[in-house]
Scaffold this active site. Structure first.
Site, short mmCIF file in Angstrom:
data_model
loop_
_atom_site.label_atom_id
_atom_site.label_comp_id
_atom_site.label_asym_id
_atom_site.label_seq_id
_atom_site.Cartn_x
_atom_site.Cartn_y
_atom_site.Cartn_z
N GLY A 209 11.38 -5.79 0.81
CA GLY A 209 11.18 -6.59 2.00
C GLY A 209 10.18 -7.71 1.78
O GLY A 209 10.42 -8.85 2.14
N ILE B 161 10.34 0.98 1.40
CA ILE B 161 10.88 -0.33 1.01
C ILE B 161 10.87 -0.51 -0.51
O ILE B 161 10.79 -1.63 -1.02
CB ILE B 161 10.12 -1.47 1.71
N GLY C 131 0.84 1.70 4.66
CA GLY C 131 1.84 2.75 4.58
C GLY C 131 1.35 4.05 3.99
O GLY C 131 1.43 5.11 4.61
N ALA C 132 0.83 3.99 2.77
CA ALA C 132 0.45 5.23 2.07
C ALA C 132 -0.61 6.01 2.84
O ALA C 132 -0.47 7.22 3.06
CB ALA C 132 -0.06 4.89 0.67
N ILE D 205 -5.57 7.78 -5.54
CA ILE D 205 -4.23 7.36 -5.94
C ILE D 205 -3.31 8.57 -5.83
O ILE D 205 -3.42 9.53 -6.59
CB ILE D 205 -4.25 6.81 -7.38
N LYS E 135 -6.22 4.38 0.11
CA LYS E 135 -6.24 2.98 0.51
C LYS E 135 -4.97 2.28 0.00
O LYS E 135 -4.32 2.75 -0.93
CB LYS E 135 -7.47 2.26 -0.07
N GLY F 293 -0.40 -2.04 -2.37
CA GLY F 293 0.83 -2.81 -2.52
C GLY F 293 0.61 -4.31 -2.55
O GLY F 293 1.32 -5.05 -3.22
N GLU F 294 -0.39 -4.78 -1.79
CA GLU F 294 -0.66 -6.21 -1.74
C GLU F 294 -1.89 -6.60 -2.56
O GLU F 294 -2.07 -7.78 -2.88
CB GLU F 294 -0.82 -6.64 -0.28
#
Length: 725
Positions: free
Chosen positions: A238, A468, A511-512, A606, A678, A681-682
């Site tokens: 996405g 996604i 998300g996580a 993680i 935390k 992804g970005e």
């Protein structure tokens, strides 16, 4: 095939949905076996501004299989905006085909519905539109500057006295950095199969946030939200483009209502340039003041961007500048130009990906002016307080990221003076950048269904979260396995259905943390209730299978909701990182290669190093793409995009990428949330472009402030003052 018996969080297990995907069993939006469905094909405008004065549908309607051609003349009446320039959000209505007005080249002006995709596609070409064209559309950024406006009263941020801070500085910098229009290009095209039956809507849709999509659809059609169901079991990428509900989805729902049959609408790759969002062009002016010892005294970040002429969106490029460094005097300003393009929207790390290029390039420039090591310059101005919110960080290991990254990269081998490290015809440079990304945590609910089969417990986790491509299925299963004390292979995860318990959906790097804590809450609640039923002490360690047997149950369900704590609200919660790049530049041609990249991140616990590594690799690749090639060019006469396919909108391929090392620092941050997770992804894309640009300067002595950095630009660029070739 490897079988993993890992029972929880922290294990680098394979994706639990991997087999389904490689065997084609994972169903994406356009793949659900809906009976009796029709196919829709959108028709795009061929002018940038004006209005439709006539429509000829006769030839298309004569074709076999064509059931309808829908334009503003016969479309269902939808809810429309009650203000002139509403802000675009993930729940915004999406009225379409409500007026003859055309706002940009490529805007949907009609849709053909037919028995087959081929029939619909062919018929769409036969519909004839006549336009009254406005001769002066706003399609040139420079010519439209005078129309720039301040989006709202909160658009500008001030701290201290910027003028005084610049006045006390020994060195100052004033530079402009440009990032171009970019487009999201997930592998899966935007698609929907919509069915309107007895006033109720069921939509298999490629959406990142199913709850918000139900709101957008219900509000657009003005029907109760309870009558809309959105299903997005798998989403093939996405990057922000599937956050909001776009107009193709509304047209599919509309067509289904009008024709009484399910309708599938798949946006073409060309249409993904004009109809599913984009990143804005951003012109960013950075001003920095510093003492001769490297102490920052002032920092300003002004962004000039564009929005559409009918909706407002501003990419928050100054977010990092507000909080990353210890600067007493700061200004952040935004201005927008309404232009005849589609409304831009969030693209991976909106604000940080683009803003960090300006900020971290400017920091490198200031370090050069001060003759300081750029790593030490950043460390000197580190802070444990978020000055923009006057809150302490819940944890912040930025200095550690920089020092460990420098050591792993071999930063000590860097020559401060550019153009001094050479091998043959190649000029070699090292670059660094710091990174940060807010790590949101949002209220999330989940259901767990426990089933006893002999001595084994099987668990099913349900929530309306989406995957996604990030690995949500896997990390949720790992969480359930961890807190139920059962193997991962005994956990089933069901996602992406608006009938399931509510989550914030996928986006914004929440998300996580949100999903896993939601699953944890449901599992702990199930155990707690089973113990309470038999007066078992809450701290007594007893297997879930025994709890079910003690309760004489073969099946048990429980829900749980995870919410941010009061401590979370009192702190500023971020992930941090550092990027190091080695670039080789051919001194004659300007061709360059990214040889090595080291990324160090501090992002809490993680959950799965393997999926986390994949997220960072993807982010680094997109960051490299910003520098190497990605840009959407506007045709200056008509306002169409010249780059409108993956043949001319270039993205990195394997041979473009470097040898990459990824390091996750151990970090325990229980203020962030109970599990200490935390978002990453970005974080992976943030500041990557700056580290590469800074490496190019170290190699060549040329400051590159406009992305992408092409060989042509590099050859033409002048050397920094004082340097000789």
């Amino acid at each position: 095939m490897n079988k993993f018996k890992a029972s929880g969080v922290g294990e680098a297990i394979n994706r639990i949905d991997g087999r389904l995907k490689v065997t084609g069993m994972a169903k994406y939006a356009s793949e659900f076996p809906v009976e009796n469905k029709l196919y829709a094909q959108g028709i795009n405008s061929t002018i940038a501004k004006g209005e439709i004065i006539s429509v000829d549908t006769a030839e298309a309607e004569k074709l076999d299989g064509v059931l309808a051609v829908i334009t503003y003349k016969n479309a269902e009446k939808l809810n429309t905006f009650d203000e002139e320039m509403p802000q675009l959000s993930t729940t915004t209505i999406a009225p379409v085909l409500q007026s003859p007005k055309v706002n940009y080249y490529g805007e949907f002006v009609g849709v053909v519905v037919a028995e087959t995709f081929e029939q619909a596609q062919y018929a769409a070409r036969l519909v004839k539109f006549e336009y009254k064209q406005d001769s002066n559309p706003a399609i040139d950024f420079d010519e439209s500057r005078s129309k720039a406006y301040k989006p709202n009263e909160n658009s500008d941020y001030f701290r201290g006295d910027m003028a005084a801070g610049m006045a006390e500085a020994d060195e100052t910098l004033d530079a402009i950095y440009n990032t171009p229009i970019e487009h999201h290009h997930p592998m899966e095209l935007h698609a929907i199969i919509a069915s309107w039956e007895n006033g109720k809507v069921t939509a298999y849709a490629s959406q990142q946030m199913v709850e918000h999509s139900t709101i957008a659809i219900s509000d657009t059609f003005q029907i109760p939200k309870k009558d809309v169901r959105v299903i997005a079991a798998y989403v093939g990428g996405g990057f922000g483009s599937k956050l909001n509900t776009e107009r193709h989805a509304i047209m599919a729902v509309m067509a289904s209502k009008m024709l009484g049959r399910p309708v599938q609408f798949t946006v073409t790759r060309h249409q993904m340039f004009t109809n599913t969002g984009m990143r804005q062009f951003n012109e960013q002016r950075m001003q920095i003041g510093a003492k001769s010892d490297g102490t920052l005294t002032a920092m300003s970040h002004e962004t000039l961007s564009h929005t559409s002429t009918y909706q407002e969106y501003q990419e928050p490029c100054g977010m990092m500048t507000k909080m990353l460094y210890d600067v007493p005097n700061s200004e952040i300003k935004y201005r927008l130009i309404p232009m005849n393009f589609q409304t831009p929207f969030a693209m991976r790390a909106p604000g940080e990906a683009t803003g960090s290029f300006a900020l971290e390039s400017a920091m490198d420039e200031m370090a050069w002016k001060l003759k300081m090591d750029p790593v030490e310059f950043r460390i000197k101005n580190d802070t444990q307080i978020d000055l923009s919110e006057n809150k302490p960080f819940s944890s912040r290991l930025l200095k550690e990221c920089l020092r460990i990254g420098a050591d792993k990269f071999g930063w000590e081998n860097r020559n401060m003076k550019p153009r001094t490290k050479q091998e043959g015809n190649w000029l070699i440079g090292y670059g660094v950048s710091a990174a940060s990304r807010r790590a949101p945590y949002r209220e999330t609910s989940s259901k767990v269904i426990l089933e006893l089969d002999g001595n084994k417990v099987y668990a099913t986790i349900q929530m309306d979260a989406t995957d996604i491509g990030t690995g949500s299925y896997t990390i949720i299963a790992q969480t359930a396995a961890e807190y139920l004390g059962i193997p991962v292979e005994q956990v089933t995860v069901e996602l992406g259905d608006s009938l399931f318990p509510l989550t914030p959906g996928s986006g914004g790097s929440w998300g996580a943390a949100s999903y896993c804590n939601g699953a944890r809450a449901a599992c702990l609640n199930a155990i707690s209730k089973l113990k309470q039923n038999r007066n078992i002490g809450k701290d007594e360690d007893i297997a879930v299978a025994e709890l079910l047997k003690t309760n004489n149950l073969d099946k048990f369900e429980a829900e749980g909701t995870a919410t941010p704590s009061e401590e979370f609200k009192k702190h500023s919660v971020f992930s941090f990182g550092a990027n190091f790049s080695e670039v080789w530049v051919d001194k004659d041609t300007g061709m360059y290669r990214i040889k090595r990249m080291v990324n160090v991140g501090s992002a809490g616990k993680i959950v799965n190093p393997k999926t986390a590594y994949g997220q960072i690799i993807g982010g680094l690749t997109m960051g490299a793409g910003m520098v190497l090639a990605e840009q959407t060019k506007v045709e200056p006469n008509f306002g169409n995009f010249i780059t409108r396919s993956l043949a001319d909108y270039h993205v990195p391929v394997n041979l473009d990428m470097a040898n990459i090392d990824v390091v996750f620092l151990p970090e325990e941050d229980k203020i962030a949330n109970a599990m200490g997770i935390k978002g990453i992804g970005e974080l992976g894309i943030t500041s990557v472009a700056a580290s590469i640009a800074n490496a190019i300067f170290n190699a060549t002595g040329k400051r590159m402030r406009d992305l992408p950095i092409t060989p042509e630009k590099l050859i033409k660029a002048p050397l920094e003052a004082g340097l000789v070739s």
